[in-house]
Write a protein that holds these residues in place. Structure first.
Motif, PDB file in Angstrom:
ATOM      1  N   UNK A  48       0.824  -1.214   0.000  1.00 61.10           N
ATOM      2  CA  UNK A  48       0.000   0.000   0.000  1.00 61.10           C
ATOM      3  C   UNK A  48       0.856   1.261   0.000  1.00 61.10           C
ATOM      4  N   UNK A  49       2.170   1.088   0.109  1.00 66.53           N
ATOM      5  CA  UNK A  49       3.089   2.220   0.091  1.00 66.53           C
ATOM      6  C   UNK A  49       4.512   1.708   0.036  1.00 66.53           C
ATOM      7  N   UNK A  50       5.457   2.628  -0.193  1.00 70.10           N
ATOM      8  CA  UNK A  50       6.861   2.219  -0.188  1.00 70.10           C
ATOM      9  C   UNK A  50       7.729   3.388   0.258  1.00 70.10           C
ATOM     10  N   UNK A  51       8.962   3.049   0.680  1.00 63.61           N
ATOM     11  CA  UNK A  51       9.907   4.042   1.176  1.00 63.61           C
ATOM     12  C   UNK A  51      11.047   4.205   0.172  1.00 63.61           C
ATOM     13  N   UNK A  52      11.541   5.419   0.092  1.00 66.96           N
ATOM     14  CA  UNK A  52      12.648   5.692  -0.821  1.00 66.96           C
ATOM     15  C   UNK A  52      13.499   6.819  -0.248  1.00 66.96           C
ATOM     16  N   UNK A  53      14.814   6.725  -0.460  1.00 67.57           N
ATOM     17  CA  UNK A  53      15.727   7.798  -0.043  1.00 67.57           C
ATOM     18  C   UNK A  53      16.002   8.655  -1.272  1.00 67.57           C
ATOM     19  N   UNK A  54      15.565   9.901  -1.235  1.00 66.06           N
ATOM     20  CA  UNK A  54      15.649  10.763  -2.418  1.00 66.06           C
ATOM     21  C   UNK A  54      16.001  12.185  -1.987  1.00 66.06           C
ATOM     22  N   UNK A  55      17.006  12.743  -2.632  1.00 71.79           N
ATOM     23  CA  UNK A  55      17.396  14.120  -2.334  1.00 71.79           C
ATOM     24  C   UNK A  55      17.843  14.312  -0.902  1.00 71.79           C
ATOM     25  N   UNK A  56      18.478  13.274  -0.332  1.00 71.80           N
ATOM     26  CA  UNK A  56      18.956  13.363   1.048  1.00 71.80           C
ATOM     27  C   UNK A  56      17.853  13.220   2.080  1.00 71.80           C
ATOM     28  N   UNK A  85      -0.935   8.577  -3.973  1.00 66.67           N
ATOM     29  CA  UNK A  85      -0.180   9.217  -5.051  1.00 66.67           C
ATOM     30  C   UNK A  85       0.753  10.293  -4.543  1.00 66.67           C
ATOM     31  N   UNK A  86       0.589  10.728  -3.274  1.00 69.09           N
ATOM     32  CA  UNK A  86       1.457  11.747  -2.684  1.00 69.09           C
ATOM     33  C   UNK A  86       2.483  11.101  -1.763  1.00 69.09           C
ATOM     34  N   UNK A  87       3.390  11.919  -1.272  1.00 70.13           N
ATOM     35  CA  UNK A  87       4.459  11.407  -0.420  1.00 70.13           C
ATOM     36  C   UNK A  87       4.653  12.323   0.776  1.00 70.13           C
ATOM     37  N   UNK A  88       5.312  11.774   1.812  1.00 67.24           N
ATOM     38  CA  UNK A  88       5.570  12.559   3.011  1.00 67.24           C
ATOM     39  C   UNK A  88       6.995  12.275   3.469  1.00 67.24           C
ATOM     40  N   UNK A 142      -1.960   3.571  -1.833  1.00 69.00           N
ATOM     41  CA  UNK A 142      -3.412   3.328  -1.798  1.00 69.00           C
ATOM     42  C   UNK A 142      -4.046   3.497  -0.422  1.00 69.00           C
ATOM     43  N   UNK A 143      -3.367   4.157   0.522  1.00 69.11           N
ATOM     44  CA  UNK A 143      -3.945   4.343   1.851  1.00 69.11           C
ATOM     45  C   UNK A 143      -4.873   5.560   1.864  1.00 69.11           C
ATOM     46  N   UNK A 144      -6.175   5.374   2.119  1.00 64.41           N
ATOM     47  CA  UNK A 144      -7.086   6.518   2.096  1.00 64.41           C
ATOM     48  C   UNK A 144      -7.011   7.390   3.348  1.00 64.41           C
ATOM     49  N   UNK A 145      -6.479   6.825   4.468  1.00 66.65           N
ATOM     50  CA  UNK A 145      -6.523   7.578   5.724  1.00 66.65           C
ATOM     51  C   UNK A 145      -5.179   8.011   6.250  1.00 66.65           C
ATOM     52  N   UNK A 146      -4.127   8.001   5.418  1.00 68.74           N
ATOM     53  CA  UNK A 146      -2.793   8.385   5.885  1.00 68.74           C
ATOM     54  C   UNK A 146      -2.771   9.866   6.262  1.00 68.74           C
TER      55      UNK A 146
END
Length: 499
Positions: free
Chosen positions: A438-446, A470-473, A454-458
């Motif tokens: 339902x989500x994934x982690x990535x190291x980007x731009x430090x 579709x967004x990131x935090x 696909x999490x509706x309540x994040x």
């Protein structure tokens, strides 16, 4: 030369077997391939007695139906080599079984032009439970990495658990009766035809050395029928499973240390594996510690418990191993269940980190809760900030309580439904939707980022900001993210290590 024999099973099903194409032989059976090599028939050298025949009929009948003919039964098919039919011919009895999957045969063999001649042979677990075999003999492409051994062990624990749920015990669980493919994270339980049903079908064997439970070993010489005699059952499977997992992860036996109990080797074996069995890493009794100076270099560093202690497997498995090899070693009722083992393995996978050293043999390690984590196998330190996600779940009334469960972050690590809700556990019962990330982690731009698929309540609890699919935090120290507002839904509290 092909010599096709046409036979009918007891239920009328027709089979064709090649009597000139043996697939192998074991202690009780001679095995031959079917014409299309999709099945084998194992002919018993000694005709089974009445009770053994009744057990075989139940194994290919009602017991098989309980596991494979129910909802989700297809999940178990690759995890067992389960007999399907009984054949009788001219007074001889045989059982029909599926042929092992291709990944359970060595593709590359051993090092140095396959000097051990194992190419094409079955991947018995013994090849993967020894540091010497791992480092000296096996082709690296056959070995897998440390994380893949966890996946393999989860499948073994899950399969044994399924037997126990059906009221069955394997009775001879060992690295000879479990095929493994660590490179693919696969496992398959074999020798199903000797299953034990407590109180109905007694065991044919006491087990395989290294895996016989201490109470069985200690009473081996007592006659059958003696009330003090212990026989293989579900509790002895639990001991054998714990030994298997310990050996696959640490490449040494948990009870074979330096302690000598008797000058007679046979008596010493009976005592050391039975009445006087002692965990080599017992916290208050070091008399059976392994002696790294007495082993060949190929067994190091794993033979040295001071360099690779069992705590490298993380806190959840340490607790299970303590129950298996300390609390429950001589008290079968106190041994961890297979569900305990499966849960510990699953939670430990969430603590895994890839080693930054491309030449590290193990490739992965378990986070040890230190502020400056490093790989215990090669000593390589982790570089950069490392997010540690502490999982809390809702228990009603808006309260979130700790789950004693953490998720470590690495680039392209996934977030799954069982991380989002306490009510979902990664087991054979998962639906197809629950198996998808339902989500994934990535190291980007430090920065470390969580990408919401696909999490509706994040939601970021601190700022109140909703993070839509579709967004990131960005992950920050002491941040709290709500993964799901539903009952059992999780909140993660982020701690940054190595900063």
């Amino acid at each position: 030369m092909m010599s096709i024999v046409k036979l009918k099973a007891t239920d009328g099903t027709e089979f064709e077997f090649d009597s000139a194409n043996p697939a192998g032989s074991g202690g009780m059976k001679d095995v031959y391939f079917s014409k299309d090599k999709k099945q084998v028939v194992g002919w018993y050298r000694k005709k089974p007695d009445y009770n053994a025949m009744e057990r075989l009929r139940n194994i290919v009948g009602v017991y098989r139906e309980r596991i494979f003919q129910q909802e989700g039964g297809a999940y178990w098919e690759p995890l067992f080599c389960w007999p399907t039919h009984i054949i009788e011919d001219q007074g001889h009895i045989g059982i029909v079984m599926p042929t092992y999957k291709s990944h359970f045969f060595f593709q590359y063999g051993s090092k140095n032009d396959d000097f051990l001649s194992i190419k094409g042979k079955e991947k018995e677990g013994k090849w993967f439970a020894s540091a010497n075999h791992q480092q000296k003999h096996l082709d690296p492409r056959e070995r897998g990495n440390w994380l893949s051994y966890f996946t393999t062990c989860i499948k073994i624990a899950r399969s044994v658990g399924r037997l126990h749920m059906a009221g069955l015990a394997h009775s001879d669980l060992s690295y000879k009766n479990v095929l493994v493919d660590p490179a693919g994270g696969n496992a398959c339980i074999i020798d199903i035809d000797t299953l034990v049903v407590p109180g109905r079908y007694p065991p044919d064997v006491v087990g395989t050395p290294d895996f016989i439970a201490p109470e069985v070993m200690a009473t081996l010489k007592l006659p059958v029928g003696d009330p003090k005699k212990h026989l293989p059952r579900i509790e002895t499977d639990r001991h054998a499973l714990a030994v298997l997992v310990y050996m696959y992860l640490l490449y040494r036996h948990p009870l074979r240390g330096r302690k000598i109990h008797d000058a007679d080797p046979q008596k010493d074996e009976e005592l050391g594996m039975g009445e006087r069995a002692l965990f080599i890493e017992h916290p208050s009794d070091s008399s059976n510690r392994s002696d790294p100076t007495s082993v060949k270099p190929g067994f190091l560093p794993f033979a040295d418990t001071t360099k690779i202690p069992y705590t490298v497997c993380g806190p959840y498995l340490k607790e299970v191993f303590d129950k298996a090899f300390i609390t429950g070693l001589h008290a079968p009722d106190h041994r961890p269940t297979v569900q305990d083992m499966e849960t510990a393995l699953v939670k430990t996978v969430d603590l895994a980190q890839p080693c930054a050293n491309p030449n590290c043999d193990q490739k992965w390690f378990v986070f040890d809760n230190s502020t400056k984590p490093r790989c215990p196998f090669c000593g390589t330190a982790f570089v950069g900030p490392l997010p540690v996600l502490n999982l809390y779940s809702s228990r009603g009334g808006g309260k979130f309580l700790p789950d004693n469960h953490r998720l470590m972050v690495y680039s392209n690590q996934y977030l799954y439904p069982w991380h989002v809700s306490r009510l979902v556990f990664p087991s054979a019962r998962l639906t197809e939707a629950q198996r998808k990330p339902v989500g994934y982690f990535v190291f980007h731009g430090g920065k470390w980022l969580l990408v919401n698929q696909s999490l509706p309540g994040l939601k970021d609890v601190g700022t109140g900001e909703a993070i839509l699919p579709g967004n990131r935090v960005e992950l920050k120290n002491d941040q709290k993210l709500l993964l799901s507002p539903e009952e059992g839904g999780r909140l993660i509290h982020i701690q940054m290590a190595n900063v």
